[in-house]
Design a protein around this motif. Structure first.
Motif, PDB file in Angstrom:
ATOM      1  N   ALA A  40      -7.980  12.247  -6.552  1.00  0.00           N
ATOM      2  CA  ALA A  40      -8.724  12.489  -5.316  1.00  0.00           C
ATOM      3  C   ALA A  40      -8.706  11.251  -4.429  1.00  0.00           C
ATOM      4  O   ALA A  40      -8.524  11.347  -3.204  1.00  0.00           O
ATOM      5  CB  ALA A  40     -10.159  12.885  -5.657  1.00  0.00           C
ATOM      6  N   ILE A  41      -8.888  10.086  -5.030  1.00  0.00           N
ATOM      7  CA  ILE A  41      -8.864   8.832  -4.274  1.00  0.00           C
ATOM      8  C   ILE A  41      -7.497   8.615  -3.637  1.00  0.00           C
ATOM      9  O   ILE A  41      -7.385   8.113  -2.511  1.00  0.00           O
ATOM     10  CB  ILE A  41      -9.238   7.659  -5.202  1.00  0.00           C
ATOM     11  CG1 ILE A  41     -10.725   7.725  -5.552  1.00  0.00           C
ATOM     12  CG2 ILE A  41      -8.894   6.309  -4.564  1.00  0.00           C
ATOM     13  CD1 ILE A  41     -11.153   6.785  -6.653  1.00  0.00           C
ATOM     14  N   ALA A  42      -6.433   9.026  -4.336  1.00  0.00           N
ATOM     15  CA  ALA A  42      -5.074   8.844  -3.826  1.00  0.00           C
ATOM     16  C   ALA A  42      -4.692   9.867  -2.762  1.00  0.00           C
ATOM     17  O   ALA A  42      -3.624   9.765  -2.153  1.00  0.00           O
ATOM     18  CB  ALA A  42      -4.077   8.911  -4.985  1.00  0.00           C
ATOM     19  N   GLY A  43      -5.536  10.861  -2.529  1.00  0.00           N
ATOM     20  CA  GLY A  43      -5.273  11.820  -1.467  1.00  0.00           C
ATOM     21  C   GLY A  43      -4.825  13.181  -1.925  1.00  0.00           C
ATOM     22  O   GLY A  43      -4.506  14.038  -1.100  1.00  0.00           O
ATOM     23  N   ASP A  44      -4.797  13.427  -3.236  1.00  0.00           N
ATOM     24  CA  ASP A  44      -4.398  14.734  -3.754  1.00  0.00           C
ATOM     25  C   ASP A  44      -5.616  15.652  -3.755  1.00  0.00           C
ATOM     26  O   ASP A  44      -6.524  15.497  -4.572  1.00  0.00           O
ATOM     27  CB  ASP A  44      -3.840  14.608  -5.172  1.00  0.00           C
ATOM     28  CG  ASP A  44      -2.572  13.778  -5.216  1.00  0.00           C
ATOM     29  OD1 ASP A  44      -1.906  13.663  -4.175  1.00  0.00           O
ATOM     30  OD2 ASP A  44      -2.252  13.240  -6.288  1.00  0.00           O
ATOM     31  N   GLU A  88     -11.259  13.938   0.724  1.00  0.00           N
ATOM     32  CA  GLU A  88     -10.734  15.226   1.182  1.00  0.00           C
ATOM     33  C   GLU A  88      -9.377  15.073   1.851  1.00  0.00           C
ATOM     34  O   GLU A  88      -9.069  15.735   2.841  1.00  0.00           O
ATOM     35  CB  GLU A  88     -11.727  15.906   2.131  1.00  0.00           C
ATOM     36  CG  GLU A  88     -12.925  16.495   1.420  1.00  0.00           C
ATOM     37  CD  GLU A  88     -12.556  17.655   0.522  1.00  0.00           C
ATOM     38  OE1 GLU A  88     -12.344  18.767   1.028  1.00  0.00           O
ATOM     39  OE2 GLU A  88     -12.454  17.445  -0.696  1.00  0.00           O
ATOM     40  N   GLY A  89      -8.563  14.151   1.329  1.00  0.00           N
ATOM     41  CA  GLY A  89      -7.218  13.936   1.842  1.00  0.00           C
ATOM     42  C   GLY A  89      -7.142  13.049   3.059  1.00  0.00           C
ATOM     43  O   GLY A  89      -6.048  12.782   3.565  1.00  0.00           O
ATOM     44  N   ILE A  90      -8.290  12.577   3.537  1.00  0.00           N
ATOM     45  CA  ILE A  90      -8.327  11.718   4.720  1.00  0.00           C
ATOM     46  C   ILE A  90      -8.431  10.271   4.291  1.00  0.00           C
ATOM     47  O   ILE A  90      -9.353   9.896   3.546  1.00  0.00           O
ATOM     48  CB  ILE A  90      -9.525  12.088   5.626  1.00  0.00           C
ATOM     49  CG1 ILE A  90      -9.434  13.559   6.050  1.00  0.00           C
ATOM     50  CG2 ILE A  90      -9.591  11.174   6.844  1.00  0.00           C
ATOM     51  CD1 ILE A  90     -10.681  14.062   6.744  1.00  0.00           C
ATOM     52  N   ALA A  91      -7.507   9.433   4.750  1.00  0.00           N
ATOM     53  CA  ALA A  91      -7.512   8.021   4.384  1.00  0.00           C
ATOM     54  C   ALA A  91      -8.656   7.296   5.087  1.00  0.00           C
ATOM     55  O   ALA A  91      -8.919   7.506   6.268  1.00  0.00           O
ATOM     56  CB  ALA A  91      -6.177   7.379   4.761  1.00  0.00           C
ATOM     57  N   THR A  92      -9.364   6.455   4.347  1.00  0.00           N
ATOM     58  CA  THR A  92     -10.420   5.613   4.911  1.00  0.00           C
ATOM     59  C   THR A  92      -9.893   4.177   5.013  1.00  0.00           C
ATOM     60  O   THR A  92      -8.811   3.868   4.506  1.00  0.00           O
ATOM     61  CB  THR A  92     -11.664   5.635   4.008  1.00  0.00           C
ATOM     62  OG1 THR A  92     -11.396   4.870   2.824  1.00  0.00           O
ATOM     63  CG2 THR A  92     -12.046   7.051   3.626  1.00  0.00           C
ATOM     64  N   PRO A  93     -10.641   3.268   5.627  1.00  0.00           N
ATOM     65  CA  PRO A  93     -10.203   1.871   5.703  1.00  0.00           C
ATOM     66  C   PRO A  93     -10.265   1.130   4.373  1.00  0.00           C
ATOM     67  O   PRO A  93      -9.815  -0.015   4.280  1.00  0.00           O
ATOM     68  CB  PRO A  93     -11.192   1.244   6.705  1.00  0.00           C
ATOM     69  CG  PRO A  93     -11.787   2.376   7.446  1.00  0.00           C
ATOM     70  CD  PRO A  93     -11.821   3.520   6.490  1.00  0.00           C
ATOM     71  N   THR A 132       0.839  -1.185   0.000  1.00  0.00           N
ATOM     72  CA  THR A 132       0.000   0.000   0.000  1.00  0.00           C
ATOM     73  C   THR A 132       0.881   1.244   0.000  1.00  0.00           C
ATOM     74  O   THR A 132       1.839   1.342   0.745  1.00  0.00           O
ATOM     75  CB  THR A 132      -0.912   0.017   1.229  1.00  0.00           C
ATOM     76  OG1 THR A 132      -1.727  -1.156   1.200  1.00  0.00           O
ATOM     77  CG2 THR A 132      -1.800   1.239   1.239  1.00  0.00           C
ATOM     78  N   THR A 133       0.542   2.203  -0.850  1.00  0.00           N
ATOM     79  CA  THR A 133       1.346   3.412  -0.987  1.00  0.00           C
ATOM     80  C   THR A 133       0.453   4.624  -0.862  1.00  0.00           C
ATOM     81  O   THR A 133      -0.761   4.537  -0.769  1.00  0.00           O
ATOM     82  CB  THR A 133       2.039   3.448  -2.365  1.00  0.00           C
ATOM     83  OG1 THR A 133       1.030   3.489  -3.379  1.00  0.00           O
ATOM     84  CG2 THR A 133       2.898   2.225  -2.574  1.00  0.00           C
ATOM     85  N   SER A 134       1.050   5.788  -0.863  1.00  0.00           N
ATOM     86  CA  SER A 134       0.302   7.032  -0.939  1.00  0.00           C
ATOM     87  C   SER A 134       0.802   7.797  -2.152  1.00  0.00           C
ATOM     88  O   SER A 134       1.866   7.529  -2.672  1.00  0.00           O
ATOM     89  CB  SER A 134       0.496   7.863   0.333  1.00  0.00           C
ATOM     90  OG  SER A 134       1.854   8.188   0.492  1.00  0.00           O
ATOM     91  N   ALA A 135      -0.011   8.748  -2.603  1.00  0.00           N
ATOM     92  CA  ALA A 135       0.340   9.477  -3.822  1.00  0.00           C
ATOM     93  C   ALA A 135       0.516  10.951  -3.522  1.00  0.00           C
ATOM     94  O   ALA A 135      -0.015  11.486  -2.565  1.00  0.00           O
ATOM     95  CB  ALA A 135      -0.765   9.307  -4.859  1.00  0.00           C
ATOM     96  N   THR A 136       1.278  11.622  -4.339  1.00  0.00           N
ATOM     97  CA  THR A 136       1.429  13.067  -4.246  1.00  0.00           C
ATOM     98  C   THR A 136       1.238  13.666  -5.622  1.00  0.00           C
ATOM     99  O   THR A 136       1.348  12.981  -6.635  1.00  0.00           O
ATOM    100  CB  THR A 136       2.835  13.451  -3.734  1.00  0.00           C
ATOM    101  OG1 THR A 136       3.821  12.885  -4.611  1.00  0.00           O
ATOM    102  CG2 THR A 136       3.056  12.914  -2.333  1.00  0.00           C
ATOM    103  N   THR A 137       0.899  14.919  -5.668  1.00  0.00           N
ATOM    104  CA  THR A 137       0.677  15.600  -6.930  1.00  0.00           C
ATOM    105  C   THR A 137       1.888  15.469  -7.839  1.00  0.00           C
ATOM    106  O   THR A 137       3.025  15.651  -7.415  1.00  0.00           O
ATOM    107  CB  THR A 137       0.370  17.087  -6.675  1.00  0.00           C
ATOM    108  OG1 THR A 137      -0.798  17.174  -5.854  1.00  0.00           O
ATOM    109  CG2 THR A 137       0.147  17.825  -7.975  1.00  0.00           C
TER     110      THR A 137
END
Length: 442
Positions: A125-129, A66-71, A29-34
Motif C-alpha cells: 500500500a505504501i508503494a502505491g499498489d 490510495e495510490g497517491i504519492a505524498t511528499p 526513488t522508485t515506484s512499485a507495481t503489483t
C-alpha cells in the motif's frame, strides 16, 4: 465500512501525512507495481546463511495513500527473518525517517491489515499498489502522521510475512523483531544500535505487538534491551475462545474461516478433512480474502455449519486444537518491558451476543476475560508495570479510538524515561488460558 467512506478517510490521512516531508535517502526513488521483484530474494547464498535481520535489498519511494504519492519518503527493506515453522524467510518492512533527524527513538507500528492476501500488506500500500484490503493500511496513516509530526522514526513491518499467515502470532513476532534489526542495520534509516523502540498495534497489530514483546528476550535480546515498552489494544489471546465467542455473530463470524486458513497455512496443516461441503466452499472462497471480505459477509455463521457432524465440537478436531494451542498467548513467555493494554467489552454493538460459559463477553471479536487474564499473568510473572483499561461500553472499533491517543501518550512517557504506571493488583480476574484439550469426535 463502506469503501467510499474508507477512501474519504484515506484522503484525510493523505493530507495529514503530507504535512511531514521526510529527508531524502541516498538511493534512487522508485515506484512499485503489483508482483514486483523487490519481494523476491534472488541471491546465490542460501537465506539460512544470513543472520535474522540482515538487509537483503533496499529501495526508496514516495509514501502513497490510495495510490497517491505524498511528499514523504519511505525506505523499504527486504530482510531475512524466520517463519512459523522456524525456517528462514524473506520479508519486507517500510521505514519513514524522523522529520527532525532524531535517531534516539522509533516506533515499530504493527498494522491491523488482517488479510490472507500478500498484496494487502502495508509495504505494498505504501508503494502505491492499491487493493481493497490495502485500504486498511492506508487508513492507519492518520495515526502514523501523528507519530511523524512529533519527530519519531517509524518502522512498519509486513507482520504476516509474504504468505499472509493471518493470526500466526509467533511468526508475526519474528517478522516484527527482525524488521527492527534490519532498520537498525540499514545505513539509510538514521537509526543505530542505541535507538530506543516502542511497540504499538491494535487488533491484528496487537497480535504482532504482544508476541514480539513476549519473544524478544529469547529471540532477539539485542532488540529487547532497547525496547521501552509495548502499547496494544483489542488483543487476541486464546483463539479457541474467540472462535466460540464469535460463533453465530452478525459481523465478526467471517473471521472463523479466515483464522482456519491462516493457521493451516502458517503451520502446514490440513483442516479440510473436518469440513463439510459448505465449509469447503467458504474455506476455498476466502483463500485470498481480507478482513473487508469477511466482516458482515457471513452473518450468523457458526463452526457447526462448516464442520462435519462428528466435529461439531471444535475441540474434537485434533489438528485444529494443536494449531490454536501454538498461538495462545497464555502459553507464551512474559515480556520483560512495561505494557499498556486496552480492551473493549461492548460487543453487542457489533452484533456479537455470545456469552459462552468460562469465556464470557468481549468487544465483538476479542474476549475481555482472556485479556484480563493475560494482563494479570504479566503482573504476576513479569515487569509488573502493566497499565490496563477496559471500556465496558465500547466495541472493538470504538475502543480503537479511545486506545490510540492514550497509547501515544503512554509511549511518549516511556521514551521520556518516566516510570511506568501499574494497575497490577486492581485488574479483575479473567479466564483460564490453559491449552485446549482434545476431545473424541461425537
Amino acid at each position: 465500512m463502506h469503501r467510499r467512506s474508507v477512501r474519504r478517510l484515506a484522503v484525510v490521512a493523505a493530507t495529514a501525512i503530507g504535512l511531514a516531508a521526510a529527508p531524502s535517502a541516498a538511493a534512487a526513488t522508485t515506484s512499485a507495481t503489483t508482483g514486483d521483484s523487490f519481494y523476491t530474494y534472488t541471491g546465490s547464498a542460501p537465506l539460512s546463511s544470513f543472520a535474522p535481520g540482515t538487509v537483503l535489498k533496499t529501495r526508496t519511494l514516495r509514501y502513497h495513500i490510495e495510490g497517491i504519492a505524498t511528499p514523504v519518503t519511505a525506505i523499504q527493506l527486504l530482510y531475512r527473518t524466520t517463519d512459523a515453522l522456524g525456517r528462514p524467510a524473506a520479508n519486507v518492512t517500510s521505514v519513514v525517517r524522523s522529520i527532525t533527524g532524531n535517531s534516539a527513538k522509533a516506533v515499530s507500528y504493527q498494522s491491523f491489515y488482517d488479510s490472507l492476501n500478500p498484496q494487502d500488506g502495508p509495504s505494498r500500500a505504501i508503494a502505491g499498489d492499491v487493493t481493497l484490503g490495502g485500504t486498511i493500511a492506508n487508513f492507519e496513516s492518520v495515526a502514523l502522521s501523528t507519530l511523524l509530526l512529533q519527530g519519531d522514526n517509524l518502522v512498519i513491518p509486513d507482520t504476516e510475512g509474504q504468505s499472509a499467515d493471518f493470526a500466526a502470532g509467533p511468526e508475526y513476532a519474528t517478522n516484527t523483531l527482525d524488521s527492527i534489526r534490519a532498520a537498525i542495520k540499514s545505513p539509510l534509516t538514521g537509526m543505530n544500535p542505541r535507538t530506543k523502540f516502542g511497540l504499538m498495534g491494535y487488533s491484528g497489530g496487537a497480535i504482532a505487538t504482544d508476541w514480539a514483546a513476549a519473544l524478544a528476550p529469547r529471540y532477539a535480546p539485542d532488540v529487547n534491551k532497547n525496547l521501552v515498552g509495548f502499547a496494544e489494544g483489542g488483543v487476541l489471546v486464546d483463539p479457541a475462545h474467540n472462535l466460540k465467542y464469535v460463533n453465530g455473530s452478525l459481523v465478526w463470524s467471517g473471521v472463523i474461516p479466515m483464522a482456519l486458513i491462516g493457521v493451516s497455512r502458517s503451520y502446514g496443516i490440513d483442516l479440510t478433512p473436518y469440513m463439510n461441503s459448505y465449509g469447503l466452499q467458504v474455506y476455498n472462497g476466502l483463500q485470498h480474502g481480507s478482513l473487508l471480505d469477511a466482516l458482515g459477509h457471513y452473518p450468523g455463521l457458526t463452526w457447526q455449519q462448516i464442520a462435519k457432524p462428528q466435529y461439531a465440537n471444535p475441540d474434537s478436531a485434533i489438528a485444529f486444537v494443536e494449531a490454536v494451542n501454538k498461538i495462545n498467548l497464555g502459553s507464551a513467555p512474559t515480556p520483560s518491558v512495561p505494557g499498556y493494554i486496552a480492551q473493549g467489552n461492548g460487543g453487542v454493538l457489533e452484533g456479537t451476543f455470545g456469552n459462552p460459559a468460562g469465556i464470557g463477553t468481549g468487544d465483538g471479536v476479542m474476549v475481555a476475560g482472556d485479556v484480563r487474564a493475560l494482563a494479570n499473568r504479566y503482573c504476576a510473572t513479569g515487569d509488573s508495570s502493566i497499565t490496563y483499561d477496559q471500556y465496558s461500553l465500547l466495541s472493538h472499533v470504538g475502543t480503537a479510538a479511545a486506545w490510540a491517543p492514550k497509547a501515544l501518550s503512554w509511549l511518549n512517557d516511556r521514551f521520556a524515561g518516566r516510570p511506568a504506571p501499574s494497575d497490577c493488583g486492581h485488574i479483575p480476574a479473567g479466564n483460564s488460558l490453559a491449552p485446549e484439550q482434545i476431545l473424541p469426535p461425537s
